[in-house]
Write a protein that holds these residues in place. Structure first.
Motif, PDB file in Angstrom:
ATOM      1  N   PRO A   1       1.939 -24.354  16.979  1.00 48.56           N
ATOM      2  CA  PRO A   1       0.931 -23.717  17.808  1.00 48.56           C
ATOM      3  C   PRO A   1      -0.481 -23.786  17.245  1.00 48.56           C
ATOM      4  N   GLY A   2      -0.658 -23.839  15.921  1.00 51.11           N
ATOM      5  CA  GLY A   2      -1.995 -23.899  15.348  1.00 51.11           C
ATOM      6  C   GLY A   2      -2.683 -22.545  15.389  1.00 51.11           C
ATOM      7  N   PRO A   3      -3.937 -22.490  14.962  1.00 55.86           N
ATOM      8  CA  PRO A   3      -4.638 -21.210  14.923  1.00 55.86           C
ATOM      9  C   PRO A   3      -5.019 -20.734  16.327  1.00 55.86           C
ATOM     10  N   LEU A   4      -5.007 -19.412  16.470  1.00 60.10           N
ATOM     11  CA  LEU A   4      -5.418 -18.826  17.742  1.00 60.10           C
ATOM     12  C   LEU A   4      -6.937 -18.815  17.819  1.00 60.10           C
ATOM     13  N   THR A   5      -7.478 -19.119  18.976  1.00 64.18           N
ATOM     14  CA  THR A   5      -8.926 -19.123  19.152  1.00 64.18           C
ATOM     15  C   THR A   5      -9.371 -18.005  20.086  1.00 64.18           C
ATOM     16  N   ALA A   6      -8.481 -17.036  20.334  1.00 65.61           N
ATOM     17  CA  ALA A   6      -8.798 -15.961  21.278  1.00 65.61           C
ATOM     18  C   ALA A   6      -9.755 -14.935  20.693  1.00 65.61           C
ATOM     19  N   GLY A   7      -9.882 -14.833  19.391  1.00 62.47           N
ATOM     20  CA  GLY A   7     -10.751 -13.820  18.806  1.00 62.47           C
ATOM     21  C   GLY A   7     -10.960 -14.090  17.338  1.00 62.47           C
ATOM     22  N   PRO A   8     -11.739 -13.237  16.690  1.00 64.03           N
ATOM     23  CA  PRO A   8     -11.975 -13.451  15.262  1.00 64.03           C
ATOM     24  C   PRO A   8     -10.718 -13.184  14.450  1.00 64.03           C
ATOM     25  N   GLU A   9     -10.626 -13.861  13.340  1.00 62.43           N
ATOM     26  CA  GLU A   9      -9.476 -13.683  12.456  1.00 62.43           C
ATOM     27  C   GLU A   9      -9.530 -12.286  11.842  1.00 62.43           C
ATOM     28  N   PRO A  10      -8.404 -11.567  11.829  1.00 63.63           N
ATOM     29  CA  PRO A  10      -8.442 -10.209  11.279  1.00 63.63           C
ATOM     30  C   PRO A  10      -8.761 -10.223   9.788  1.00 63.63           C
ATOM     31  N   LEU A  11      -9.515  -9.211   9.361  1.00 61.20           N
ATOM     32  CA  LEU A  11      -9.857  -9.093   7.951  1.00 61.20           C
ATOM     33  C   LEU A  11      -8.640  -8.675   7.148  1.00 61.20           C
ATOM     34  N   ARG A  12      -8.623  -9.055   5.905  1.00 58.79           N
ATOM     35  CA  ARG A  12      -7.555  -8.641   5.011  1.00 58.79           C
ATOM     36  C   ARG A  12      -7.894  -7.251   4.481  1.00 58.79           C
ATOM     37  N   ARG A  13      -6.908  -6.370   4.415  1.00 60.15           N
ATOM     38  CA  ARG A  13      -7.112  -4.997   3.952  1.00 60.15           C
ATOM     39  C   ARG A  13      -7.573  -5.039   2.494  1.00 60.15           C
ATOM     40  N   PRO A  14      -8.736  -4.461   2.193  1.00 60.73           N
ATOM     41  CA  PRO A  14      -9.238  -4.540   0.817  1.00 60.73           C
ATOM     42  C   PRO A  14      -8.432  -3.671  -0.151  1.00 60.73           C
ATOM     43  N   ALA A  15      -8.442  -4.080  -1.388  1.00 60.03           N
ATOM     44  CA  ALA A  15      -7.724  -3.339  -2.432  1.00 60.03           C
ATOM     45  C   ALA A  15      -8.302  -1.942  -2.612  1.00 60.03           C
ATOM     46  N   SER A  16      -9.587  -1.772  -2.340  1.00 55.38           N
ATOM     47  CA  SER A  16     -10.185  -0.447  -2.498  1.00 55.38           C
ATOM     48  C   SER A  16      -9.608   0.547  -1.493  1.00 55.38           C
ATOM     49  N   ILE A  17      -9.269   0.091  -0.290  1.00 57.38           N
ATOM     50  CA  ILE A  17      -8.649   0.972   0.704  1.00 57.38           C
ATOM     51  C   ILE A  17      -7.238   1.327   0.255  1.00 57.38           C
ATOM     52  N   VAL A  18      -6.480   0.332  -0.192  1.00 60.89           N
ATOM     53  CA  VAL A  18      -5.108   0.587  -0.640  1.00 60.89           C
ATOM     54  C   VAL A  18      -5.118   1.525  -1.845  1.00 60.89           C
ATOM     55  N   GLY A  19      -5.998   1.267  -2.801  1.00 61.42           N
ATOM     56  CA  GLY A  19      -6.091   2.130  -3.976  1.00 61.42           C
ATOM     57  C   GLY A  19      -6.504   3.544  -3.610  1.00 61.42           C
ATOM     58  N   SER A  20      -7.474   3.662  -2.735  1.00 66.13           N
ATOM     59  CA  SER A  20      -7.918   4.980  -2.297  1.00 66.13           C
ATOM     60  C   SER A  20      -6.791   5.741  -1.609  1.00 66.13           C
ATOM     61  N   MET A  21      -6.041   5.043  -0.770  1.00 70.20           N
ATOM     62  CA  MET A  21      -4.934   5.696  -0.070  1.00 70.20           C
ATOM     63  C   MET A  21      -3.859   6.165  -1.047  1.00 70.20           C
ATOM     64  N   LEU A  22      -3.544   5.342  -2.039  1.00 71.12           N
ATOM     65  CA  LEU A  22      -2.532   5.730  -3.020  1.00 71.12           C
ATOM     66  C   LEU A  22      -2.991   6.939  -3.838  1.00 71.12           C
ATOM     67  N   LEU A  23      -4.250   6.941  -4.238  1.00 70.20           N
ATOM     68  CA  LEU A  23      -4.780   8.061  -5.008  1.00 70.20           C
ATOM     69  C   LEU A  23      -4.822   9.338  -4.176  1.00 70.20           C
ATOM     70  N   LEU A  24      -5.231   9.214  -2.916  1.00 74.12           N
ATOM     71  CA  LEU A  24      -5.266  10.388  -2.041  1.00 74.12           C
ATOM     72  C   LEU A  24      -3.863  10.897  -1.747  1.00 74.12           C
ATOM     73  N   ALA A  25      -2.911   9.991  -1.603  1.00 75.01           N
ATOM     74  CA  ALA A  25      -1.523  10.400  -1.381  1.00 75.01           C
ATOM     75  C   ALA A  25      -0.970  11.114  -2.618  1.00 75.01           C
ATOM     76  N   PHE A  26      -1.312  10.643  -3.816  1.00 77.77           N
ATOM     77  CA  PHE A  26      -0.888  11.328  -5.037  1.00 77.77           C
ATOM     78  C   PHE A  26      -1.480  12.730  -5.095  1.00 77.77           C
ATOM     79  N   TRP A  27      -2.775  12.850  -4.760  1.00 79.27           N
ATOM     80  CA  TRP A  27      -3.429  14.158  -4.756  1.00 79.27           C
ATOM     81  C   TRP A  27      -2.712  15.113  -3.799  1.00 79.27           C
ATOM     82  N   TRP A  28      -2.409  14.633  -2.585  1.00 82.80           N
ATOM     83  CA  TRP A  28      -1.759  15.518  -1.627  1.00 82.80           C
ATOM     84  C   TRP A  28      -0.317  15.843  -2.043  1.00 82.80           C
ATOM     85  N   ALA A  29       0.372  14.896  -2.632  1.00 82.37           N
ATOM     86  CA  ALA A  29       1.737  15.169  -3.090  1.00 82.37           C
ATOM     87  C   ALA A  29       1.738  16.267  -4.151  1.00 82.37           C
ATOM     88  N   TYR A  30       0.772  16.220  -5.059  1.00 76.73           N
ATOM     89  CA  TYR A  30       0.676  17.280  -6.070  1.00 76.73           C
ATOM     90  C   TYR A  30       0.393  18.623  -5.404  1.00 76.73           C
TER      91      TYR A  30
END
Length: 153
Positions: A8-37
């Protein structure tokens, strides 16, 4: 034989989705640890105190934290604003309060009676780590890549 391509090849219907940055993943893990405590401490305290209203408030706060974490995962602007305005300022306030108690309050020797139970030491160390995780999570969400992830729409 057909004129259709085999892949099929690449889709040309819209922009390619951005990759989730490590800062978001890290922030989520840290916030989840805070809430778990906090959740563990609150459950331990509410087991002693009880009260349907207290348990309902804890459940409501848990739902709110889950919604914010889900919003960060999906790149929601509102979730980013909540964490941006809440996490680091609250953590700094906790740390400033603890510092003022240690510097201006009674001497540490009068606050601690011997022998100190290991559970108290673990709880206090966990609390300090939880506040530092909240601060780090709040700072990570302020990075340029996190902002781009959550303000992309």
């Amino acid at each position: 034989m057909t004129d259709e391509p085999s892949s099929p090849g690449p889709l040309t219907a819209g922009p390619e989705p951005l990759r989730r940055p490590a800062s978001i993943v890290g922030s989520m893990l840290l916030l989840a640890f805070w809430w778990a405590y906090l959740l563990a401490v609150d459950v331990a305290l509410l087991a002693e105190v009880g009260g349907a209203g207290n348990w309902l408030a804890l459940a409501g706060c848990t739902v709110a934290v889950v919604v914010v974490l889900r919003g960060l995962w999906r790149g929601g602007q509102t979730a980013w604003r909540v964490v941006h305005r809440f996490a680091a300022p609250v953590a700094v306030t906790f740390l400033a309060g603890a510092a003022s108690v240690l510097l201006l309050g009674p001497h540490l020797g009068s606050l601690v009676t011997t022998p100190v139970e290991p559970a108290v030491v673990v709880a206090l160390a966990g609390g300090a780590l939880a506040v530092l995780a909240l601060l780090a999570g709040g700072l990570l969400v302020r990075t340029r890549s996190a902002r781009a992830w959550c303000v992309r729409r």
